[in-house]
Every structure is written in structure tokens, then in C-alpha cells.
Design an enzyme around this catalytic site. Sequence first.
Site, PDB file in Angstrom:
ATOM      1  N   ASP A   1       1.216  -7.695   2.547  1.00 23.23           N
ATOM      2  CA  ASP A   1       1.164  -6.250   2.096  1.00 23.23           C
ATOM      3  C   ASP A   1       2.819  -5.833   2.043  1.00 23.23           C
ATOM      4  OD1 ASP A   1       0.794  -3.338   1.786  1.00 23.23           O
ATOM      5  OD2 ASP A   1      -0.582  -3.102   3.583  1.00 23.23           O
TER       6      ASP A   1
ATOM      7  N   HIS B   1       0.880  -1.133   0.009  1.00 24.22           N
ATOM      8  CA  HIS B   1       0.027   0.036  -0.081  1.00 24.22           C
ATOM      9  C   HIS B   1       0.967   1.243  -0.129  1.00 24.22           C
ATOM     10  CE1 HIS B   1       0.141   0.040   4.638  1.00 24.22           C
ATOM     11  NE2 HIS B   1      -0.027   1.404   4.438  1.00 24.22           N
TER      12      HIS B   1
ATOM     13  N   SER C   1       3.819   2.288   8.393  1.00 24.74           N
ATOM     14  CA  SER C   1       3.836   1.275   7.425  1.00 24.74           C
ATOM     15  C   SER C   1       5.005   1.023   6.786  1.00 24.74           C
ATOM     16  CB  SER C   1       2.629   1.808   6.540  1.00 24.74           C
ATOM     17  OG  SER C   1       1.460   1.368   7.036  1.00 24.74           O
TER      18      SER C   1
END
Length: 720
Positions: A220, A84, A646
Site C-alpha cells: 500500500d 490508498h 495512514s
Amino acid sequence: MKKLLRAIVLLVSFPIFAQQGGMWVPSLLKGMNEKEMKSLGMKMSVTDIYDVNNSSLKDAVPQFNGGCTAEVISSKGLLLTNHHCGYGEIQSHSTVEHDYLQDGFWAKSYEEELPNPDLEVTFIVSIHDVTKEIMNGVDAINGEAEKKAAVQKNINDLQKSYKREAWQSVMIRTFFEGNQYMLFVTESFEDVRLVGAPPSSIGKFGSDTDNWVWPRHTGDFSLFRIYADKNNRPAKYSKDNVPYTPKHFLPVSINGVEQNDFTMVYGYPGRTQEYLPSFAVEQIVNDLNPAKIEIRDKALKVADGFMRQDQAIKIQYASKYASIANYWKKWIGESQGLKKSNAVAIKKSFEQEFIKRANEKNKMNEYGNLLPQFEKIYKEITPYTLARDYFQEVVLRNNELLSVGFRLYQLENAFTKGGEQAFNDRKDNLVKGLESLYKDYNKDVDHGIFNETVKLYGTKAPANLTPSSIKDKDYVALGNDIYSKSALTSYDGLKKLMNGKAADVVKNMQKDPGYALAKSLADNYFSNIAPNYDKMALELESLQRTYMKAQLELFPDARIFPDANSTLRVTYGKVNGYQPSDAVTYSHVTYLDGVMEKYVPGDYEFDVPQKLIDLYNTKDFGPYADKNGKLPLNFIATNHTTGGNSGSPAIDAHGNLIGLNFDRVWEGTMSDIHYDPAICRNIMVDARYILFVIDKYAGAKHLIEEMKIVKPKETKKAKR
Ligand code: ARG
Ligand code: ASP
């Protein structure tokens, strides 16, 4: 209440016993943090994590494009981050013929790696406390705005004069809400190429339904590579650039993780607000979050209706939808978590203890007025904050026609202030910049969102701060009028409107009903909302600075860490599950089996690629399975993370990569405001799943070969 108070006092006075979260400055870990990290099982020393004179872990952990984190995992500058986080780059290289979002992408050689013009990664070279320099002369100045200006001037001066190499930059940030300033020498690399990405059915498996949720099954991750010039220095893209040789890269461990293992997460958390008074938290829970959630709820429902009907719209709105939905969902979880964890009551009992200590230490003169002042200003500012949120959410965030209108409003202002030349400079950039917005624009979707969100703004925002242009209207008629007449509903219309001499363009803009409405909302914002809001926000900023100083002073033994501010931090904890509610217990790890349980053929969130199903059926997991022959996928731990973390590496006791951070659990999303060690968990992809996808799914063995893989020591395992 008594129980709560006792809990607070316990937490504050016996910090070592409960692992309480925290995001720590890597250059300041000696002492309390080091002791705590070792007691949790860390085998490194803190100079292995941060060192200026020798290479250390920090040299492998750059910020990725301003908003995420990444880590170097080979001597050839191979970079790992989230899917992402690389989404925009993967999307930008995708066409109908080569849809890398859908099918994945794997470069087979350096030559096939894809350059990304707007992508950069930034390493920290060194960190310095410059509080003295920045506060120089500031105390003697009267007036909050004047103080702020003096601080800014000192920052600008030091930023310019601080010694650095030609290819380095200097950045200064405040810590503890204006009580401390730190200077960072940084190096940014601008030639960063896409190396690999799994298909979205792996990298985004579970999509919005599973977002912020445990148990999770998302791979991810994506891979990039940093390129440098012949001297290994940062350079603009050139085909002559070579793979960067890092000062340090992280070995990747396939030892796996077990319950209670030490982990640390190293990265760039964006923003937390852990030291707010109870009044601020009440405002968030009672007023701000509900308003923002309701607006996005409506906007998302409209978009979803269209996306389900029409494949083209689904593609156009996928990324916008995901980003609006991400914080919509987070605020819902945050509000629930704040309520369930009694955050306001805990803050209030802390405030009683604060007053008690201020009394005991004869500090009531200095600090006694803080909380009543907070209470008064938060009460006064709430309608303004709400009105501001309505304006920002409706005009700037959810409605595209109004957001274009706002950009034109700034253009008109440029004309008023700077004349024809300023207007033209800005206009060309604006028109060029809006091409990508209109590429993914659908008039009907936007019209539907307009009707719903403008209605909320017009009927629910504080009435005395809402302009008559949207107050108590027939919103359907208003929407029909604007979307049938405004030039802003298409790129051609916009370009035509922008054609001509500045004065004529402005005159035509004012005749456009879409522009006229945006202008009335912006005018109202800048004359009725912003001035009052800004004035009170500045007072709150000053109170918060003193409150922070007071907390540090009155609670000298507390584990107080500076709120996140997008600078490099260390957070640490243990691999552990949690109990989200009565009779429910979540364990700490998920497996590929769970992907197959969630599998819905053809579904846009829960489809599974055939190759992965085949690998699952043949149990072809290579060396990446655990000792029971299952393939681990995601795991959770007590690391205190937030947005910006992230892509951060999860690192084991020895400094090896064991996972990749990408999310938090639903019940713990309030950790930006109130961290509760019982239920706040960060979610990571297990390094073994990443290697499995690269090796077995993609067949990109050459990438595995350039990494340093740390394998299980059979003898050590056997002894357990
Ligand atoms: N919630 C995570 C974070 O805040 C992941 C967001 C990306 N995934 C998504 N389905 N939108 O960024
Ligand atoms: N998903 C977030 C990010 O993109 C991480 C988090 O908020 O926990 O940074």
C-alpha cells in the site's frame, strides 16, 4: 471484577511496566516518554525527533492532503505515502487508455511527473503551548456557550496576531478536551506531483476482504514529489518550480525488522476517544454502531449486487464502495473488540477507583457529581444521537439523491436569508460541483439503496423523532414514485431544474418529489433533532472537560496522553505478533509467499500481476530478501495508531525508515476507544518490499538512486 480492578490499579500506578499505547506530542517527549522509548531500544534522543532550532525528524513528516501522513525520503523532495492516500490523484490521471489504477504509473524523469491541482502537504515548523493566552478571561464567564465563544475569540485573535513568515500559517488546537491549547506554525506546499504507483493488484491487494485484517499482503504505497520556487519556498504550481530541498529526509533501511525491535510511528492521527465514561461506550456498542452497521450493510449489499453484474457500475462505485465499506467494517470490529476486551467493565472499575480517589483527596464537591451527570445525559441524548446518525447516514452518506436534495435545501435557505444574489453565487458552484457526483451516478443503484435505507430510517429510528414523510410507508411505492418523477436522478434533470430566476427555481424544486422528501427530512432534523442534541452535546463537552481535568489530577502518575486531534504525534512500541483467540497465534511478519497463497487469477481482489509472479518464481529479490532468502512484505507492532496515520513512517531506533503504516488488525480496531496492548497492532509495509517493487518490479532504479539506503552491517549481523 476484583481481578479487573487490580489490573486497572496496576496499569495506573506502574505505567512503565506495561507498554500501554499512547499518541504523544513530539515537543513534550522529555522525561517519561524518553525513558520509556530508550528502555524499548531507541538509540536517538528526543531532540532528534523534534527540534525547533536544528533539523529533526519532524521536518521530514508532513500531513498529506489533510487526512493522511507522508514522509520525505530524498534530498530532492521525494515523498512516500499510501496507495490508498494517493488513490484520488492516481484515479484522476487515469483514462481507459492509461489506467494507472490498474497498471501502475512510473515517471521516468521530472518532466513526466504529474501535477495535482488540489493536493497539498503541510509541515510543522514549531509547536507552542498557548493555554494561558487562550484561557485568558474565560473562567470568569458564566454559561458554557458563552465560554466557548470567548475561547473561539481568543483563538481567532491569536491566530491573526501570532508572528510568522509570509509563507507560513498558524493553527491552534485544543488538547485534553479543552484543558490545554497548542499553537502550530505550519508551511504548506501546493505543487506536489505524482511520481509512481504500483498497480492496484499490488497497492490494494486483498482489497475489502483483507481490509483491517492480519495476516496481510498489501503493497500500500505511492510516490509523490514536492516542488518549491527558486528560493525553496512554497509556491503554486509552475513549470519553473524545482524539486524541494527538505530540512531533513529519512534514510531508508534495508536492515529489516525482527521480533521485539523498537519502532516508532510519526504522523497525524485523526480522532480518538480514550477517556469516555462507561456510559458513552455502552451507547456506542449497544445503540450507535449497530444502527450504522445495519444501514451500511444494506447499502453495500445493493451496490455489490449491481457491481457484480455490470463492469461500468463497478468502476463508478469502486471508490464510494471502498469508503463506505471501510468504516462499516471498522465498526463491526470495534464493537466485537470492545465486548471481547471488557471495555465497559474496565471503564466501570476505573470509575470506582476515580470516586475512591476523589473521596480520599476531598474532591467530591468538585468531581462527585460528574459520573451521575454523565449517566443521566447519555441516557437522555441517546435517542437524539441515534436519530442524528440515521439522518446523517441515510440522507448525507449513503443515498445520493437525498444528499443532492440536502444541498438544494441549503441553497433554498441561502435564498431565504440572502436573496437572489446569495442564491446565484451558491447555485453556480453547486451545479459545477455536482458534475463529478453524477459522472459516477447510477439511478438504479441509488433507487435500490433508497428503498432499503429509507425503510430502516422510517421503521427503526426513534419514532417521535422521525417525520411522517417516511414513517410506516410502503417503501417500494415511495421509491418508485420518487425515482420515476424526480429531476434529481440525472445531471441534465438537475441542471434543468436549476434554470431560471431564484424564486421560480425554488418553486419548481418544491414540486419535485425527491426534493420535497429531502426537505422534510432536513426540516425535521433541524427543528426536532439538532437543537436538543446540540444542547446536550454541549453539556457533555463541558462534563468531559472537567472529567479529563479530574483524571489528570487524581491519577498524577498515569500515562495520560491527549486524544488524537489531527496534529503531529509520536507513538512507539515493539515489533510483535499476537494471539487473537484461543490456540491461534499470529507472527509479526508476512512474505511474498503469502501473496501466492492468496492468488486467485482474474479476481478483482486477489489477482497478481504476471511480472510479480515471475520475480517470485525466479526468486529475483535483489538485496531486499531477508537472511533466509524470503521477501518480507508486511509487519505488525504495538504502535498505537488511528485513521490519519495512514502513510506514516515506521522509524527504527536510529531514525531510519523501515516501514510504511497503513492499517490496524481486526481484533484491535477498538483502539480508538479502548487500547488493549495484548491485541492492538498497527500494520506496516516493510521498506524492503517498497524498494523491491520500485526497483525490481517497476525498474525505476533512478528513484532508488536518489534515496539514501542504509544497508545491513555484515559484521554486526555475523556476531548475532
Ligand atoms: N483500513 C485502512 C484505513 O482505515 C485502509 C483503507 C483503505 N483500503 C480499503 N480496502 N478500503 O484507512
Ligand atoms: N487506514 C487508516 C488510515 O487511512 C489507518 C488506521 O485507521 O489504522 O489512516
